[in-house]
Design a protein around this motif. Structure first.
Motif, PDB file in Angstrom:
ATOM      1  N   LYS A  66      15.508  11.261   1.017  1.00 39.66           N
ATOM      2  CA  LYS A  66      16.364  11.811  -0.063  1.00 39.66           C
ATOM      3  C   LYS A  66      16.375  13.388  -0.464  1.00 39.66           C
ATOM      4  N   GLU A  67      14.485  13.038  -1.169  1.00 39.63           N
ATOM      5  CA  GLU A  67      14.136  14.793  -1.423  1.00 39.63           C
ATOM      6  C   GLU A  67      13.074  14.720  -0.716  1.00 39.63           C
ATOM      7  N   ALA A  68      12.507  16.402  -0.748  1.00 35.63           N
ATOM      8  CA  ALA A  68      11.125  17.041  -0.354  1.00 35.63           C
ATOM      9  C   ALA A  68      10.741  17.671  -1.333  1.00 35.63           C
ATOM     10  N   ARG A  69       9.011  18.357  -1.821  1.00 41.12           N
ATOM     11  CA  ARG A  69       8.477  19.302  -1.993  1.00 41.12           C
ATOM     12  C   ARG A  69       7.539  19.342  -1.609  1.00 41.12           C
ATOM     13  N   VAL A  70       6.685  20.173  -1.131  1.00 37.56           N
ATOM     14  CA  VAL A  70       4.974  21.090  -0.810  1.00 37.56           C
ATOM     15  C   VAL A  70       4.416  20.301  -2.202  1.00 37.56           C
ATOM     16  N   SER A  71       3.548  19.606  -1.866  1.00 38.35           N
ATOM     17  CA  SER A  71       2.712  18.732  -2.720  1.00 38.35           C
ATOM     18  C   SER A  71       1.371  20.010  -3.138  1.00 38.35           C
ATOM     19  N   PHE A  72       1.611  21.088  -1.518  1.00 39.08           N
ATOM     20  CA  PHE A  72       0.935  22.510  -2.076  1.00 39.08           C
ATOM     21  C   PHE A  72       1.227  23.159  -1.643  1.00 39.08           C
ATOM     22  N   PRO A  73       1.288  24.500  -1.530  1.00 37.22           N
ATOM     23  CA  PRO A  73       1.201  25.595  -0.701  1.00 37.22           C
ATOM     24  C   PRO A  73       0.723  25.695   0.534  1.00 37.22           C
ATOM     25  N   VAL A  74       1.105  25.815   1.293  1.00 36.76           N
ATOM     26  CA  VAL A  74       0.000  26.187   3.105  1.00 36.76           C
ATOM     27  C   VAL A  74       0.281  27.922   3.046  1.00 36.76           C
ATOM     28  N   GLY A  75       0.661  28.945   2.491  1.00 40.05           N
ATOM     29  CA  GLY A  75       1.456  29.795   2.872  1.00 40.05           C
ATOM     30  C   GLY A  75      -0.034  30.836   3.835  1.00 40.05           C
ATOM     31  N   ALA A  76      -1.061  30.806   3.469  1.00 35.22           N
ATOM     32  CA  ALA A  76      -2.469  31.129   4.447  1.00 35.22           C
ATOM     33  C   ALA A  76      -2.454  30.587   6.250  1.00 35.22           C
ATOM     34  N   ILE A  77      -1.832  28.804   5.686  1.00 33.68           N
ATOM     35  CA  ILE A  77      -1.437  28.638   7.378  1.00 33.68           C
ATOM     36  C   ILE A  77      -0.239  29.023   8.317  1.00 33.68           C
ATOM     37  N   GLY A  78       0.509  29.662   7.265  1.00 29.66           N
ATOM     38  CA  GLY A  78       1.544  29.987   7.984  1.00 29.66           C
ATOM     39  C   GLY A  78       1.664  31.538   8.246  1.00 29.66           C
ATOM     40  N   SER A  79       0.660  31.939   7.331  1.00 26.80           N
ATOM     41  CA  SER A  79       0.566  33.716   7.755  1.00 26.80           C
ATOM     42  C   SER A  79      -0.058  33.678   9.030  1.00 26.80           C
ATOM     43  N   ASP A  80      -1.460  33.544   8.109  1.00 21.86           N
ATOM     44  CA  ASP A  80      -2.662  33.497   8.961  1.00 21.86           C
ATOM     45  C   ASP A  80      -2.847  33.183  10.564  1.00 21.86           C
ATOM     46  N   PRO A  81      -2.622  34.359  11.280  1.00 21.62           N
ATOM     47  CA  PRO A  81      -2.716  34.020  12.511  1.00 21.62           C
ATOM     48  C   PRO A  81      -3.587  32.135  13.420  1.00 21.62           C
ATOM     49  N   VAL A  82      -5.183  32.639  12.855  1.00 17.17           N
ATOM     50  CA  VAL A  82      -6.039  32.020  13.312  1.00 17.17           C
ATOM     51  C   VAL A  82      -5.871  30.308  12.873  1.00 17.17           C
ATOM     52  N   LYS A  83      -5.462  30.957  11.531  1.00 18.17           N
ATOM     53  CA  LYS A  83      -5.002  29.551  10.641  1.00 18.17           C
ATOM     54  C   LYS A  83      -3.876  28.536  11.404  1.00 18.17           C
ATOM     55  N   ASN A  84      -3.034  29.240  11.486  1.00 17.84           N
ATOM     56  CA  ASN A  84      -1.314  29.077  12.369  1.00 17.84           C
ATOM     57  C   ASN A  84      -1.654  28.113  13.162  1.00 17.84           C
ATOM     58  N   VAL A  85      -2.024  28.752  14.635  1.00 20.35           N
ATOM     59  CA  VAL A  85      -3.106  28.142  15.942  1.00 20.35           C
ATOM     60  C   VAL A  85      -3.461  27.341  15.419  1.00 20.35           C
ATOM     61  N   LEU A  86      -4.427  27.065  14.489  1.00 22.01           N
ATOM     62  CA  LEU A  86      -5.726  25.524  14.464  1.00 22.01           C
ATOM     63  C   LEU A  86      -4.414  24.315  13.515  1.00 22.01           C
TER      64      LEU A  86
END
Length: 234
Positions: A66-86
């Motif tokens: 019905k509704e959803a929101r992020v518990s905490f932002p994951v900006g680094a995981i989305g933008s950092d190439p190493v963290k994104n691949v991990l």
């Protein structure tokens, strides 16, 4: 926590998640276009941890959000190439191994706390997936027995134990490899930056850990994103 999102048809996607309240659940979500939709694609990136209001019926295979929101932002995981691949690699592993529809609060908090750490950590990131996969073994109930670690011992991958004699099957580590593995079992998130591995060593470790998973978990397939992970450290 989001494990995988796949298209269902032109209008809907299926979101596979591991939840604190229901264990693993599949949700049918509209493939929204535009910023006005409450359930945008950006919510459902791999390893995203969400707070949700859901419509959950026990006999229904695909549940509704019905509704959803992020518990905490994951900006680094989305933008950092190493963290994104991990994140892509670990979410694929979790999609294959976390299948229980019964909730496990300890497991859920291990996963959520690990994602929080991946988002903010700066040092030792190249070892994060090693620590995560070894730690996950405890929650899956297949962590190696470490009571019999001695010089010259073999590690029996099939039975998860250290032993004096060479196993009669082919799934084992020789004494040198076993000594290395015994040291590796002391790695954790707090000290992972202190462990130094070459690219070849790191990939050998991951291959051995995945072999251990494959021996102890039924229907554990080849992990397709492993090749992407390998190219990251080339």
């Amino acid at each position: 926590m989001v494990l995988r999102a796949i298209p269902y048809n032109d209008k809907y996607a299926i979101i596979y998640m591991y939840t604190e309240a229901f264990g693993r659940v599949s949700y049918l979500v509209g493939r929204a276009r535009g910023r006005k939709s409450a359930l945008t694609k950006a919510l459902f990136i791999p390893l995203s941890v969400l707070e949700m209001e859901v419509e959950h019926l026990n006999k229904r295979e695909l549940q509704r959000i019905k509704e959803a929101r992020v518990s905490f932002p994951v900006g680094a995981i989305g933008s950092d190439p190493v963290k994104n691949v991990l994140a892509l690699f670990l979410s694929e592993v979790l999609f294959r191994v976390v299948k229980d529809t019964e909730p496990d609060v300890r497991l859920f908090h291990y996963l959520a706390d690990s994602v929080r750490l991946l988002e903010r950590v700066d040092s030792g990131v190249a070892n994060f997936h090693i620590v995560f996969l070894l730690g996950l073994l405890r929650y899956l109930g297949i962590f190696p027995n470490v009571e019999y670690i001695r010089e010259g011992a073999y590690f029996d991958l099939l039975n998860g134990v250290f032993t004096d004699g060479q196993p009669t099957h082919r799934h084992y580590l020789d004494p040198a490899e076993s000594a290395f593995f015994a040291r590796l079992l002391r790695i954790h998130f707090e000290n992972m930056s202190l462990f130094r591995f070459s690219r070849q060593e790191r990939m050998a470790i991951i291959h051995r850990i995945l072999e251990y998973y494959r021996l102890h978990l039924p229907d554990f397939p080849e992990i397709k994103s492993l090749s992407v992970l390998q190219s990251l450290f080339d």
